[in-house]
Design a protein around this motif. Structure first.
Motif, short mmCIF file in Angstrom:
data_model
loop_
_atom_site.label_atom_id
_atom_site.label_comp_id
_atom_site.label_asym_id
_atom_site.label_seq_id
_atom_site.Cartn_x
_atom_site.Cartn_y
_atom_site.Cartn_z
N GLU A 400 9.47 -22.94 -4.72
CA GLU A 400 8.65 -22.27 -5.73
C GLU A 400 7.52 -21.47 -5.09
N ALA A 401 6.30 -21.59 -5.61
CA ALA A 401 5.19 -20.74 -5.17
C ALA A 401 4.83 -20.96 -3.71
N HIS A 402 5.04 -22.18 -3.20
CA HIS A 402 4.65 -22.49 -1.83
C HIS A 402 5.55 -21.80 -0.80
N LYS A 403 6.72 -21.38 -1.22
CA LYS A 403 7.68 -20.79 -0.29
C LYS A 403 7.16 -19.51 0.34
N HIS A 404 6.35 -18.76 -0.38
CA HIS A 404 5.92 -17.45 0.10
C HIS A 404 4.44 -17.41 0.50
N THR A 477 -2.93 -11.73 -3.43
CA THR A 477 -4.03 -10.88 -3.04
C THR A 477 -3.57 -9.81 -2.07
N ALA A 478 -2.55 -10.11 -1.27
CA ALA A 478 -2.04 -9.13 -0.32
C ALA A 478 -1.47 -7.91 -1.06
N ARG A 479 -0.99 -8.10 -2.30
CA ARG A 479 -0.44 -7.01 -3.08
C ARG A 479 -1.55 -6.18 -3.75
N GLY A 480 -2.82 -6.66 -3.60
CA GLY A 480 -3.92 -5.90 -4.18
C GLY A 480 -4.37 -6.43 -5.51
N ASP A 481 -3.84 -7.58 -5.94
CA ASP A 481 -4.25 -8.14 -7.21
C ASP A 481 -5.60 -8.84 -7.03
N GLU A 482 -6.09 -9.44 -8.11
CA GLU A 482 -7.38 -10.11 -8.06
C GLU A 482 -7.33 -11.33 -7.15
#
Length: 489
Positions: A400-404, A477-482
């Protein structure tokens, strides 16, 4: 599935639990890098105090098989270090094992791991401190219990200081203990009395000039103590919130510490095994006496003083490490609210959790007056069981979320954590019934506390938080989101 969710940074879990209206949660100060972290972590592994306080008991039960047992434990610890490196960089929290396991496997698993770590937190420092008087005896005779209590109180006072200052202080002490280990290794190798074959075909003194072979079963039984001897490299994960760029530096600190620590312990153990005058002397475990017989009283006194300083050093770092665990448990609201408020407080001058430091150090001084022989076996069981939970956490760390999320990733996953679970379960199965029953009873009591107090208050209590590392934003955050808010479970 875990019940992981994100919460707004302005309302961190401990603020909800404490009823605070402030928008700022208790945070530790980032002040150390790989060098400082390695000095502190290696001091907590405390190779010299393990060598001179705990290893002698292994000589009594395993004879010349002590080195082989420690070597096997070191191989296991490589896998453990991989799991700690991955989980410690994935979930950089001063809560250590409980934060890692709780985030990945749920709150109950995290709570049980916290209780296992609490056993180690409270028992190990007094066990180590009780050896101080023995090694100060050539210089000044002292009462073992009062001396140990004094060491614990000194360690507590030092633990109240800034972490950077402690890194350098413990680094100086660490240099002295490595010198002592080097002297012992040199003297042992230059006074060998038996073939190196006893290292792979181990024997023990059976009395009246007879020897008995050490079986594989005894080696496995001794692994819990050997893991205890090498335990300490995992301290790096407790320093994650005070380490610069933890997602890179935690793994480096864990692996460097394990490698150096194993060498500092294992090489002198081999030297002592080969250099002991006879197997009876080896079994007696009087390392200071052997050093004096190999050299002279002056060298023996110097080594004894270095060992005493190593024990003091270990006590300081253990109090520092353990106070961070208690601090995090209060920040995550593991206790009634008044207790949480006290133990989650961070002093302004030194940035240390002073109440949590006192909460670890003062009871530790009191425990110096208790018979800890049985509790040392319980600690070995607790360490092995804690490693099992961490390995299980590593098995589910890439879903899930931890994978990336950014983290150091171990090689040979999932083979390494799966093998660790099986081997450590076997090691636990070989331990004494008494130590297993005591540990099991403590864990059962913890489960009752969870069911009766924490679970009914799960919206406000035992909310495991993982402060984000500002220098290592996640994929969002790497994608530029908050910016990401702290992770909580």
């Amino acid at each position: 599935m875990t019940d992981t969710h994100r919460i707004p940074a302005a309302r961190a879990p401990e603020q909800v639990a404490h009823g605070s209206t402030e928008g700022k949660s208790p945070r530790l100060t980032r002040s150390i890098g790989v060098v400082g972290g390695t000095l502190l972590t290696l001091s907590c592994l405390t190779p010299a105090s393990s060598l001179f306080v705990i290893v002698p008991d292994s000589f009594a039960t395993l004879g010349t098989g002590t080195a082989l047992t420690i070597a096997v434990a070191a191989l296991l610890c490589v896998g453990v270090a991989f799991t700690y490196s991955e989980l410690g960089t994935l979930i950089p929290s001063s809560g250590g094992e409980y934060a890692m396991v709780g985030t990945l496997m749920g709150r109950l698993a995290g709570w049980l791991v916290f209780v296992l770590s609490l056993i180690v937190v409270m028992i190990v420092p007094p066990i180590i401190a009780l050896g101080t008087a023995d090694y100060l005896a050539p210089i000044v005779p002292l009462d073992p219990q009062y001396t140990a209590a004094g060491v614990m109180l000194l360690a507590t006072a030092m633990g109240l200081l800034d972490l950077r200052a402690n890194a350098w202080i413990t680094g100086i002490f660490l240099l002295l203990e490595i010198v002592a280990c080097a002297v012992v290794a040199f003297l042992g190798f230059t006074h060998t009395n038996r073939s190196a074959s006893v290292l792979v075909h181990p024997v023990i003194d059976a009395g009246h000039g007879h020897t008995t072979a050490i079986t594989a079963g005894l080696i496995v039984t001794g692994l819990a103590t050997a893991l205890f001897i090498l335990q300490g490299f995992s301290t790096a994960v407790y320093l994650a919130e005070e380490m610069d760029n933890p997602r890179r530096n935690v793994s480096r600190t864990v692996l460097w510490t394990l490698g150096i620590g194993v060498a500092v312990v294992l090489i002198p153990v081999v030297a002592i095994t080969l250099g002991a005058p006879d197997l009876a002397t080896l079994g007696a475990g009087d390392v200071a006496g052997m050093v004096e017989s190999w050299s002279n009283s002056g060298v023996g006194a110097f080594v004894s003083l270095c060992i005493a300083l190593a024990i003091i050093n270990a006590a300081i770092v253990m109090v520092i490490q353990n106070s961070r665990v208690v601090f995090c448990s209060a920040r995550d609201a593991a206790w009634p609210n008044p207790v949480n408020r006290v133990f989650s407080h961070v002093g302004r001058r030194f940035g240390s959790p002073w109440a949590a430091t006192l909460g670890v150090g003062v009871p530790g001084a009191a425990l110096c007056f208790v018979n800890l022989d049985t509790l040392s076996e319980v600690t070995g069981v607790a360490v092995a069981a804690m490693y099992v939970f961490v390995a299980l956490g590593a098995l589910v760390s890439r879903r899930e979320a931890h994978k990336h999320r950014p983290a150091w990733r171990m090689p040979l996953w999932p083979v390494v954590p799966a093998l660790l679970v099986m081997v450590l379960a076997w090691v636990l199965f070989q331990q004494s019934t008494k130590s297993l029953v005591i540990t099991g009873a403590i864990v059962a009591g913890a489960a009752v506390y969870w069911a009766c107090y924490l679970r009914p208050r799960q919206d406000t209590h035992w909310v495991i938080t993982v402060p984000e590392d500002e220098q290592a934003p996640d994929a969002r955050t790497a994608r530029g989101d908050e910016p990401a808010a702290p992770v909580s479970v």
